[in-house]
Write an enzyme that holds these catalytic residues in place. Structure first.
Site, mmCIF file in Angstrom:
data_model
loop_
_atom_site.group_PDB
_atom_site.id
_atom_site.type_symbol
_atom_site.label_atom_id
_atom_site.label_comp_id
_atom_site.label_asym_id
_atom_site.label_seq_id
_atom_site.Cartn_x
_atom_site.Cartn_y
_atom_site.Cartn_z
ATOM 1 N N HIS A 70 5.171 -4.505 10.772
ATOM 2 C CA HIS A 70 5.535 -3.777 12.000
ATOM 3 C C HIS A 70 5.720 -4.743 13.167
ATOM 4 C CE1 HIS A 70 4.839 0.402 10.665
ATOM 5 N NE2 HIS A 70 3.880 -0.106 9.917
ATOM 6 N N ASP B 47 5.885 4.836 5.003
ATOM 7 C CA ASP B 47 6.781 3.862 5.633
ATOM 8 C C ASP B 47 6.714 2.493 4.940
ATOM 9 O OD1 ASP B 47 4.172 3.541 6.639
ATOM 10 O OD2 ASP B 47 4.895 2.641 8.498
ATOM 11 N N HIS B 48 6.149 2.465 3.731
ATOM 12 C CA HIS B 48 6.150 1.243 2.913
ATOM 13 C C HIS B 48 6.727 1.481 1.517
ATOM 14 C CE1 HIS B 48 3.673 -1.179 5.746
ATOM 15 N NE2 HIS B 48 3.483 0.051 6.203
ATOM 16 N N ASP C 31 0.155 -3.883 6.285
ATOM 17 C CA ASP C 31 -0.504 -3.445 7.521
ATOM 18 C C ASP C 31 -1.931 -3.986 7.618
ATOM 19 O OD1 ASP C 31 1.810 -2.067 8.052
ATOM 20 O OD2 ASP C 31 0.970 -0.073 7.700
ATOM 21 N N HIS D 137 -7.270 -1.213 5.921
ATOM 22 C CA HIS D 137 -6.270 -0.238 6.391
ATOM 23 C C HIS D 137 -6.217 0.918 5.396
ATOM 24 C CE1 HIS D 137 -2.619 1.269 8.253
ATOM 25 N NE2 HIS D 137 -1.963 1.163 7.112
ATOM 26 N N HIS E 241 0.857 -1.196 0.000
ATOM 27 C CA HIS E 241 0.000 0.000 0.000
ATOM 28 C C HIS E 241 0.885 1.236 0.000
ATOM 29 C CE1 HIS E 241 0.811 -0.499 4.276
ATOM 30 N NE2 HIS E 241 0.255 0.670 4.570
ATOM 31 N N HIS F 110 1.423 3.955 1.930
ATOM 32 C CA HIS F 110 1.941 4.746 3.055
ATOM 33 C C HIS F 110 3.461 4.914 2.970
ATOM 34 C CE1 HIS F 110 -1.852 3.992 5.700
ATOM 35 N NE2 HIS F 110 -1.967 5.071 4.950
HETATM 36 ZN ZN LIG Z 1 0.078 1.650 6.538
#
Ligand SMILES: [Zn+2]
Length: 258
Positions: free
Chosen positions: A174, A58-59, A136, A113, A54, A56
């Site tokens: 995570h 941090d991905h 996530d 998410h 996805h 985001h």
């Molecule tokens: Zn995320």
């Protein structure tokens, strides 16, 4: 296929997949590029694919730097993430297949998410078990927050993942396990497997070890977000309609500060 788990930022995991036969590599959700480049360097491997779950930051934060270094690497993401994932070239839907290292991965569409979230599942082979990269969506002992989706959507997404074989390894993005299990124990107090898991996970963290990967079987036994249809979770939620059970425990988790 060998899997290298890189711990980056506060609590993210980035996964480097390496095929020793061709000395090629792929990376799942590169939050940042540097540790991935260091791992590729150590392996002397060529990066051929970036699998994003996805959009985001941090991905996907490492996509641009990695593509600069490896311009031929192919960037995969969900069809609905068009324009949200840097350098995305393939726009995947549930049921699509991608391949790496002589193995095929099935794509699952798992909104909740985010509305575009996908997961990658490498089915077992003769000498290796199944591997799920779920970003996530599913966490060890928990699930992602519902930023762009409804409880019903997330439940349907997790229900798809729940159908996978129990020994499937689950590589979530995570290290949230202890916090998740603390919450889980508030809604599933009498679950012996869960109590035991907390003890094991705490010992692992004290030794500085990761709790990822987990397995589908362990999640089915101990993760309240995979157990909306059990008597214990329904009793705790005070309701037995699956969507509402799920919505209620997800809401409780959002407000949980254990
Ligand atoms: Zn995320």
């Amino acid at each position: 296929m060998n899997i290298y788990r890189l711990a980056v930022l506060n609590d993210n995991y980035v996964f480097v997949l390496h095929d020793p036969d061709t000395n090629t590599a792929a990376v799942v959700d590169p939050a940042i590029a540097e540790p991935v480049l260091a791992q590729l360097d150590a392996l002397g491997a060529d990066l051929v694919a970036i699998f994003n779950t996805h959009h985001h930051g941090d991905h996907v934060g490492g996509n641009s730097t990695l593509i600069k270094k490896f311009p031929n690497a192919v960037v995969y993401g969900g069809q609905k993430d068009r324009d949200r994932i840097p350098h995305q070239q393939f726009f995947l839907r549930g049921g699509d297949q991608v391949s790496f290292g002589g193995r095929e991965a099935q794509v699952f569409f798992v909104p909740g998410h985010t509305y575009a979230h996908i997961a990658y599942y490498f089915a077992p082979t003769n000498d290796q078990g199944g591997e799920l990269f779920c970003g996530d969506t599913l966490f060890a002992g928990g699930c992602g927050r519902l930023f762009e989706g409804t409880p019903a959507e997330m439940l349907a997404s997790l229900d798809q993942l729940r159908q996978l074989p129990d020994d499937t390894r689950v590589w979530c993005a995570h290290e949230y396990t202890i916090g998740n299990l603390k919450f889980a124990l508030t809604v599933d107090q009498d679950n012996f497997d869960l109590q035991e898991r907390m003890v094991t996970a705490q010992a692992m963290r004290q030794r500085g070890e990761p709790t990822v990967p987990t397995t589908i079987g362990l999640e089915k036994r101990t993760n309240p977000f995979m157990r909306w249809d059990t008597a214990a979770i329904q009793r705790s939620a005070g309701i037995d309609i699956p969507d509402r059970v799920f919505a209620r425990i997800r809401g409780q988790k959002d407000n949980f500060s254990g």
